[in-house]
Design an enzyme around this catalytic site. Structure first.
Site, mmCIF file in Angstrom:
data_model
loop_
_atom_site.group_PDB
_atom_site.id
_atom_site.type_symbol
_atom_site.label_atom_id
_atom_site.label_comp_id
_atom_site.label_asym_id
_atom_site.label_seq_id
_atom_site.Cartn_x
_atom_site.Cartn_y
_atom_site.Cartn_z
ATOM 1 N N GLY A 12 90.317 1.815 28.656
ATOM 2 C CA GLY A 12 91.025 2.498 27.584
ATOM 3 C C GLY A 12 90.697 3.961 27.410
ATOM 4 O O GLY A 12 90.893 4.520 26.329
ATOM 5 N N THR A 13 90.195 4.632 28.441
ATOM 6 C CA THR A 13 89.885 6.062 28.285
ATOM 7 C C THR A 13 91.155 6.887 28.111
ATOM 8 O O THR A 13 91.151 7.899 27.416
ATOM 9 C CB THR A 13 89.078 6.598 29.485
ATOM 10 O OG1 THR A 13 89.861 6.517 30.674
ATOM 11 C CG2 THR A 13 87.778 5.841 29.648
ATOM 12 N N ASN A 14 92.261 6.451 28.701
ATOM 13 C CA ASN A 14 93.529 7.177 28.484
ATOM 14 C C ASN A 14 94.059 6.916 27.083
ATOM 15 O O ASN A 14 94.613 7.806 26.445
ATOM 16 C CB ASN A 14 94.560 6.782 29.547
ATOM 17 C CG ASN A 14 94.340 7.543 30.842
ATOM 18 O OD1 ASN A 14 94.684 8.705 30.948
ATOM 19 N ND2 ASN A 14 93.727 6.909 31.807
ATOM 20 N N ILE A 93 102.465 -6.954 36.012
ATOM 21 C CA ILE A 93 103.808 -6.557 36.420
ATOM 22 C C ILE A 93 104.783 -6.836 35.274
ATOM 23 O O ILE A 93 104.683 -7.872 34.616
ATOM 24 C CB ILE A 93 104.243 -7.370 37.670
ATOM 25 C CG1 ILE A 93 103.270 -7.134 38.821
ATOM 26 C CG2 ILE A 93 105.676 -7.049 38.085
ATOM 27 C CD1 ILE A 93 103.274 -5.720 39.363
ATOM 28 N N ASN A 108 104.111 6.151 32.572
ATOM 29 C CA ASN A 108 102.923 5.586 33.197
ATOM 30 C C ASN A 108 102.049 6.712 33.736
ATOM 31 O O ASN A 108 102.561 7.734 34.208
ATOM 32 C CB ASN A 108 103.325 4.651 34.358
ATOM 33 C CG ASN A 108 102.129 4.029 35.049
ATOM 34 O OD1 ASN A 108 101.287 3.401 34.416
ATOM 35 N ND2 ASN A 108 102.023 4.237 36.358
ATOM 36 N N HIS A 110 99.366 7.578 36.638
ATOM 37 C CA HIS A 110 98.883 7.037 37.911
ATOM 38 C C HIS A 110 97.830 7.993 38.481
ATOM 39 O O HIS A 110 98.046 9.221 38.481
ATOM 40 C CB HIS A 110 100.044 6.866 38.909
ATOM 41 C CG HIS A 110 99.613 6.293 40.225
ATOM 42 N ND1 HIS A 110 99.324 4.948 40.382
ATOM 43 C CD2 HIS A 110 99.361 6.884 41.405
ATOM 44 C CE1 HIS A 110 98.913 4.748 41.634
ATOM 45 N NE2 HIS A 110 98.934 5.901 42.269
HETATM 46 C C1 GRF Z 1 93.363 5.043 35.020
HETATM 47 O O1 GRF Z 1 92.711 5.504 36.185
HETATM 48 C C2 GRF Z 1 94.841 5.216 35.186
HETATM 49 O O2 GRF Z 1 95.192 6.314 35.989
HETATM 50 C C3 GRF Z 1 95.239 3.965 35.882
HETATM 51 O O3 GRF Z 1 94.416 2.950 35.363
HETATM 52 C C4 GRF Z 1 93.216 3.538 34.872
HETATM 53 C C5 GRF Z 1 93.083 3.138 33.431
HETATM 54 O O4 GRF Z 1 91.865 3.601 32.954
HETATM 55 N N1 GRF Z 1 96.636 3.666 35.665
HETATM 56 P P1 GRF Z 1 91.601 3.503 31.360
HETATM 57 O O5 GRF Z 1 91.766 2.048 30.969
HETATM 58 O O6 GRF Z 1 92.597 4.384 30.690
HETATM 59 O O7 GRF Z 1 90.192 4.004 31.220
#
Ligand code: GRF
Length: 214
Positions: A12-14, A93, A108, A110
């Site tokens: 969940g860092t994003n 998916i 999304n 990536h």
């Molecule tokens: C991130 O590297 C993102 O690019 C990919 O999955 C990972 C999720 O990381 N889609 P987090 O859960 O947001 O830390």
């Protein structure tokens, strides 16, 4: 108010980057109204709870078919009146039913510069391992609209990160997150909230500042 539904499966860092962007005032008129995890043990759920964000776990294995899973996800997001779906490391998916419910309203993040190191099987640390094995000098991250084919929707933003000689997949992943992902995902949400993303075929044109839009 732009109502965000953030879909997660891991650390969940994003998600945290979006939370921080709202709390810092970088994102205005945006609210995360629900976090949906495909896994019960995702630390992203802990982050959501810490910030008082309603969350739910909806697991693929609890549904017999992809269509039923799609339906469960769609009905949850519609219940929360989600305007923009943000896939932030969501590993399950989703199918046509889900994609068609939110036309040009699913984005999304990536961890590579699409079209490199993307598509089926490229998730988590794998794109970084592949980048190092290939010997690229530059990698990075991409935010794109989600379409049925994995990682192939219209690209919204990309940010490059130089590969260092002594990088391991782990050090590269961390730097791509810090220098690219956590910046371009909130920026893409901001642009969307300002109505500045014009999808034109397979391309996205970023419209000028709102004040310049005649
Ligand atoms: C991130 O590297 C993102 O690019 C990919 O999955 C990972 C999720 O990381 N889609 P987090 O859960 O947001 O830390």
């Amino acid at each position: 108010m732009l109502r965000l539904g953030v879909m997660v499966s891991g650390g969940g860092t994003n998600l945290q980057a979006i939370i921080d962007s709202i709390e810092s005032g970088y994102l205005v008129n945006c609210s995360i109204v629900t976090v949906v995890s495909s896994r019960k043990d995702a630390y992203a759920l802990v982050r959501a709870e810490k910030h008082g964000i309603p969350s739910v776990c909806i697991r693929r294995k609890d549904y017999d078919t992809l269509e039923e899973y799609d339906e469960a996800l769609v009905s949850h997001l519609k219940k929360y009146k989600v305007d923009l779906v943000v896939m932030a490391g969501f590993l399950s998916i989703v199918g046509e039913r889900f994609i068609n419910e939110f036309p040009s309203r699913i984005i999304n993040i990536h961890p590579s510069l699409i079209p490199s190191f993307c598509g089926k099987g490229y998730y988590g640390i794998i794109p970084h391992k592949a980048a190092l094995e290939y010997g690229v000098k530059v990698t990075g991250a991409t935010v794109h609209f989600v379409t049925l084919e994995a990682d192939s929707g219209p690209i919204i933003l990309q940010k490059a990160v130089y590969v260092k000689e002594d990088d391991t997949p782990e050090t590269l992943q961390k730097r791509v997150m810090e220098e690219a992902e956590w910046k371009i995902l909130p920026e893409a949400i901001k642009l969307f909230s300002q109505g500045r993303l014009a999808v034109e075929g397979r391309k996205v044109r970023i419209l000028k500042e709102e004040s310049d839009i005649c």
